[in-house]
Design an enzyme around this catalytic site. Structure first.
Site: not given
Length: 340
Positions: A157-158
């Site tokens: 996600y990051a």
């Protein structure tokens, strides 16, 4: 102004549109209303926005479509001449990115490049978009600063949100598109996401069920109330990013550029221990939490803390809601919405 807000059925997007309508802006919302969490909550938000538009006499239109659908995005931009775009749509969730990375590619990468290209083709005056504090990854230097390195994400996600920042810079550099990325920390408040800790804790405490406390409760988070976040989002959107004439390639500042590009933390700048946040929920609900202590989960970081001084200096952003006050408002909304 005429503003496009993507992700307007989501938590932050919903509140952002609400604020824009209340001040009289013309707003178009764009969301595919996916089933990552309860679509009933998303539909209730959309109904609330329709009612707010009617009550305020503001112009509001909702487009139900997927940002990964390039034709749908192009059609939206061709029909409307937007002064500003606030891009808040994304596949959210740290842990879910471990299970289903392809959903993040479609939404956070394909969807974002479609938005960038449409902004370029239709000469949008400013694109403000959501990034995340998760980009700081393995960084342990507190508080997190936009001047810190962010090249070691600890979950996918990051990595996708850091990619958004780099993609935005390329469009700012190549085409002069003003872009501002906002690195959100932990946002909470009424109409919040049911997969987030404030919602999960409140529902279980009110039901007398045990809550799962990861990392044995040794987390700290930069909890920021939704009204404060929205104020910062709109202030940032109202002030288009500009180039930094003092940018030095020998000592590059990752938060600015010679292109019209900016990155800002947007948080409370006051990290709260998870135990203290749970205590605030206990006080607001009048019930004691039964805690199940568990180890740190994969992809989680122990602590987050925002240095939001740059955003404060640039647009006057300054959160004003205490955790006790914010939690009280959230619990009151929760009781009313779920009839508890």
């Amino acid at each position: 102004m005429k503003v496009l807000v993507t992700g307007n059925a989501g938590f932050i997007g919903f509140h952002t549109v609400m604020k824009l309508l209340q001040r009289g802006d013309e707003v178009v919302g764009f969301d595919n209303v996916n089933d990552y969490y309860d679509t009933g909550l998303k539909e209730a938000r959309l109904s609330c926005l329709e009612q707010t538009a009617a009550d305020t006499g503001s112009t509001y239109q909702f487009i139900r479509a997927n940002l990964a659908d390039r034709d749908a995005v192009e059609s939206c931009f061709a029909e409307h001449r937007f002064d500003r775009v606030i891009h808040l749509a994304a596949q959210a969730g740290v842990r879910y990115s471990i299970e289903n990375p392809h959903a993040y590619v479609e939404s956070n990468l394909v969807g974002f490049v479609n938005v960038l290209e449409a902004c370029r083709q239709h000469q949008v005056g400013h694109l403000t978009y959501a990034s995340t504090s998760s980009v700081y990854g393995a960084n342990t230097h507190m508080p997190f600063s936009e001047h810190d390195g962010v090249n070691h994400p600890v979950q996918f996600y990051a990595a996708t949100k850091r990619s958004n920042e780099l993609m935005a810079h390329s469009y700012s550099h190549l085409f002069g598109l003003p872009t501002t990325g906002l690195r959100f920390f932990t946002v909470y408040g009424p109409w919040g996401r049911p997969d987030m800790a404030p919602h999960l804790f409140t529902s279980r405490i009110l039901a007398g069920e045990p809550i799962k406390v990861f990392n044995n409760g040794n987390h700290s988070r930069d909890f920021t109330y939704i009204d404060d976040i929205v104020e910062g989002v709109i202030r940032a959107s109202d002030q288009p990013a500009c180039s930094n004439p003092d940018w030095d390639s020998d000592h590059p500042d990752p938060a600015t550029s010679k292109a019209p590009f900016r990155l800002y933390n947007i948080g409370n700048s006051d990290a709260v221990k998870l135990g203290d946040f749970i205590a605030a929920i206990e006080t607001a609900t009048g019930k004691k939490a039964h805690k199940e202590m568990l180890p740190l989960q994969p992809g989680d970081v122990p602590d987050t803390s925002a240095d939001s001084s740059a955003l404060q200096q640039s647009v006057g952003y300054k959160p004003a809601t205490s955790v006790d006050e914010g939690v009280n408002r959230f619990v009151q909304w929760y009781r009313e919405y779920y009839a508890v």
